[in-house]
Design an enzyme around this catalytic site. Structure first.
Site, PDB file in Angstrom:
ATOM      1  N   TYR B 109       1.182  -1.036   0.355  1.00  0.00           N
ATOM      2  CA  TYR B 109      -0.554  -0.099   0.258  1.00  0.00           C
ATOM      3  C   TYR B 109       0.542   1.065   0.296  1.00  0.00           C
ATOM      4  CZ  TYR B 109      -2.662   3.368   1.743  1.00  0.00           C
ATOM      5  OH  TYR B 109      -3.543   5.206   1.700  1.00  0.00           O
ATOM      6  N   GLU B 197      -4.099   7.569  -2.994  1.00  0.00           N
ATOM      7  CA  GLU B 197      -3.610   5.684  -2.846  1.00  0.00           C
ATOM      8  C   GLU B 197      -3.332   5.351  -4.073  1.00  0.00           C
ATOM      9  OE1 GLU B 197      -6.935   5.217  -0.671  1.00  0.00           O
ATOM     10  OE2 GLU B 197      -6.016   4.954   1.261  1.00  0.00           O
TER      11      GLU B 197
END
Lengths: 288, 397
Positions: B109, B197
């Site tokens: 991530y 993101e």
């Protein structure tokens, strides 16, 4: 006593020749605030009502000895206005302007911290020490001298709370709207600390809303550091997830930032949580 | 402002972040040929909507053949789609992304968000990719690397590398990640983003790091200086009423209750919705007419509330500060007459010249229920909504 501002505070108004700036500067003056000067680049030498206007903050401060500024300049120019106030060694900057880009506020807060200037706001109603000094757009008459310190993320909701406090025979020491944006100059904790040390403040009302974790952090601080009683009201129990409810800061993301979560944490830490908006006055009465 | 995944991928690609190849399908007929061009040997098909949680709702699927790709596109294009994050709202799917299916050795991530606790942007990196970062934060807080930075001094790849290297045994993979993180942080600042993101950021068996998904949200307050971002706004994804409200400087959010409300100030508006709920009802909307509440704003506010078919009563709650209550009362009366309001209207005024304001409402020829406290007003509005509901029910039921 009170916190941050009192009858000796000398205030300048940045953006005084705009519609909001000129109106509210005069309202503040009427309330009794020492509004000593206004600033609008290119309008130096003119007057707004009886208030002299200067081209720069530096000139206004040099001429008047002002130690606080309230800012009404449009959002795209707010960062440079705040920097100018900080450069002129103003102690307190109250930024009323709404719609300032978040990263500009990141820059402004960083700049002010290095130079030891306190920012209140942005996107806030301002600060009032009852009967002495009003900096901002709050209606003056709803305030009354008394022992309740008020800290809020909201505008008209603060007026509602202040009005209930006044109507039930209590009053406020100082009332501060900290603003509804994600990045603000002064948070709950710094103000709770000031109220705890202020002899005139006997109890504190904290008005929060959905989004972020400021209320939770305040709750932990209150339990650890405060002897004075604190009551809290949190708006937004019915707000849907992921939607911006007017304030840029008021958005629930994931399962975080809900009103329920905040109320539970506050209660757990010994804060009197007010469920019903109509009960703010009554609840505080029980404290006295 | 949110943008679609395919738009976010293009933005990433434009700033040199490696991204898996993908094509947008807007017509079912194109699905097969796009599949064939990208097949590896399979593809990933993803509906393009602005809500999160697409995977769990069946909107992301590995498709093995051109026929399967076409079937997926046919099923979703033009259909309503909602996820557990949609809060009851449905969005029509108007495009599907078909991306090459990249073999994955590991998922990470990588994100840049605003850290409100320290008032700065922060790079977030976790070796646990593919799951929500909030989830990862709870499951293994030690696995998340947080690198705060000043907008005017985003970190160098070396600095980022020094923070993430400990999570790896080799040096090439973290170096690739650090470079992507550097690019993402600069992008965040350059475009005034609120959230950027990449999840997952994938490592292929060939040790190449690339983005397989992207989520971006931009700061509404900064759109005035980012016209290239504003141009990406998808007008079809906006609620009509929310859009209309924006044009009049009102802030509106549609909800599924039956008590419409019109309030000045965002905090008071939320608190008013809560009062409606405490009184046993359900708010139909959030509507903030701003601190002032002019006649035009009240009129437009009423119109927008009335477009909501479920509304059975309207509650107006105004705290007149600088704006005087008699002026607001006048505005409410004018607006009601102008639009021939037929629903029960409950008004609660407080503040400057409140007596004059209440008298105006009382003496008007309109049937307005004027209340002194918000508690009474909420109760009255909820009761009226209930009455109005019953009177409209079909007699045979």
């Amino acid at each position: 006593m009170s916190i941050l501002v009192d009858k000796n505070t000398k205030v300048i108004c940045q953006g005084i020749t705009g519609k909001a700036g000129s109106f509210h500067a005069q309202q503040c003056l009427e309330y009794g605030t020492q509004v000593v000067a206004g600033v609008t680049p290119g309008k130096g030498g003119s007057l707004v009502g009886a208030i002299p206007v200067y081209d720069t903050v530096a000139e206004a401060v040099a001429a008047t000895g002002a130690d606080a500024s309230m800012i009404y300049v449009p959002a795209p120019f707010a960062l440079s206005a705040i920097r100018e106030a900080v450069d002129s060694k103003v102690r307190l900057v109250v930024c009323i302007t709404e719609g300032i880009p978040t990263l500009d506020m990141v820059r402004a807060v960083e700049y002010a911290a290095v130079n030891h200037t306190r920012i209140i706001g942005p996107n806030c109603p301002g600060i009032v020490t009852s009967g002495e000094c009003k900096i901002g757009i709050m209606p003056g008459y709803i305030h009354q001298k008394g022992g309740v310190g008020v800290i809020s993320r909201s505008g008209t909701l603060t007026y509602e709370a202040v009005w209930q406090i006044t109507s039930c025979g209590l009053g406020q020491s100082t009332c501060i709207g900290i603003g509804g944006d994600p990045v603000i100059g002064t948070g709950f904790i710094e103000l709770l600390d000031l109220f705890e040390r202020d002899p005139r403040t006997e109890a504190v009302l904290l008005i929060g809303e959905i989004g972020g974790t400021r209320e939770e952090e305040a709750a932990a601080y209150i339990q650890k550091n405060m002897k004075k009683k604190v009551a809290a009201f949190i708006a937004g129990a019915t707000a849907p997830e992921g939607k911006r409810m007017g304030h840029a800061g008021a958005i629930i993301s994931g399962s975080h930032g809900t009103a329920r979560e905040k109320m539970e944490v506050l209660e757990e830490k010994g804060v009197q949580v007010i469920q019903n908006l109509s009960d703010i006055g009554n609840t505080l009465r029980e404290f006295f | 402002m949110k943008i679609h995944e395919y738009q976010a991928r293009e933005l990433l690609r434009a700033c040199q972040v490696p991204v898996s190849r993908g094509e947008l399908v807007q017509k079912t007929a194109d699905a097969a040929s796009i599949f064939k061009a990208l097949a590896n040997p399979s593809c990933i098909a993803k509906v393009q909507v602005l809500t999160g949680g697409r995977g769990k709702a069946g909107g992301v699927k590995r498709v093995q053949t051109a026929e399967e790709a076409e079937k997926f596109v046919r099923r979703f294009l033009g259909a309503d789609f909602s996820t557990y994050q949609s809060a009851g709202q449905k969005n029509m799917v108007r495009s599907v992304l078909i991306a090459e299916d990249i073999p994955i050795a590991k998922e990470f991530y990588l994100g840049v968000v605003l850290d409100r606790t320290v008032n700065t942007p922060v790079i977030l990196f976790s070796k646990q990719g593919g799951i929500e970062i909030e989830e990862a934060a709870v499951k293994s807080p030690g696995s998340i690397e947080k690198i705060p930075f000043s907008p005017d001094d985003p970190p160098s790849a070396e600095k980022i590398l020094s923070r993430i290297r400990r999570h790896f045994s080799d040096s090439d993979v973290p170096a690739q990640i650090a470079e992507i993180a550097r690019l993402l942080a600069r992008f965040f600042v350059d475009k005034d983003a609120a959230v950027c993101e990449i999840n997952p950021l994938a490592l292929t068996p060939q040790k190449k790091v690339l983005a397989l998904d992207a989520k971006m949200v931009f700061d509404d307050n900064a759109l005035f200086r980012r016209p290239e971002i504003r141009a990406l706004k998808d007008p079809e994804e906006e609620d009509e009423r929310e859009k209309k409200a924006g044009e009049f400087g009102l802030s509106y959010v549609s909800m599924d209750g039956n008590v419409g409300c019109l309030v000045n100030g965002a905090g008071l508006a939320m608190a008013t919705m809560d009062m409606i709920q405490l009184a046993g009802g359900k708010p139909a909307n959030f509507l903030d007419v701003g601190g002032g509440a002019t006649v035009a704003q009240v009129r437009e506010g009423f119109k927008i509330i009335l477009q909501h078919a479920g509304v059975r009563s309207i509650l107006v709650n105004i705290f007149g500060g600088i704006m005087k209550c008699d002026v607001i009362a006048q505005g409410v009366l004018e607006a009601s007459r102008e639009i021939r309001l037929s629903l029960p209207l409950v008004v609660r005024l407080e503040g400057t010249r409140v007596e004059e304001g209440r008298a105006l409402l009382k003496n008007s020829d309109l049937k307005i229920i004027s209340c002194q406290t918000i508690r009474e007003a909420a109760a009255a509005a909820v009761q009226k909504a209930g009455d109005h509901q019953t009177s409209h029910v079909h007699p045979r039921r």
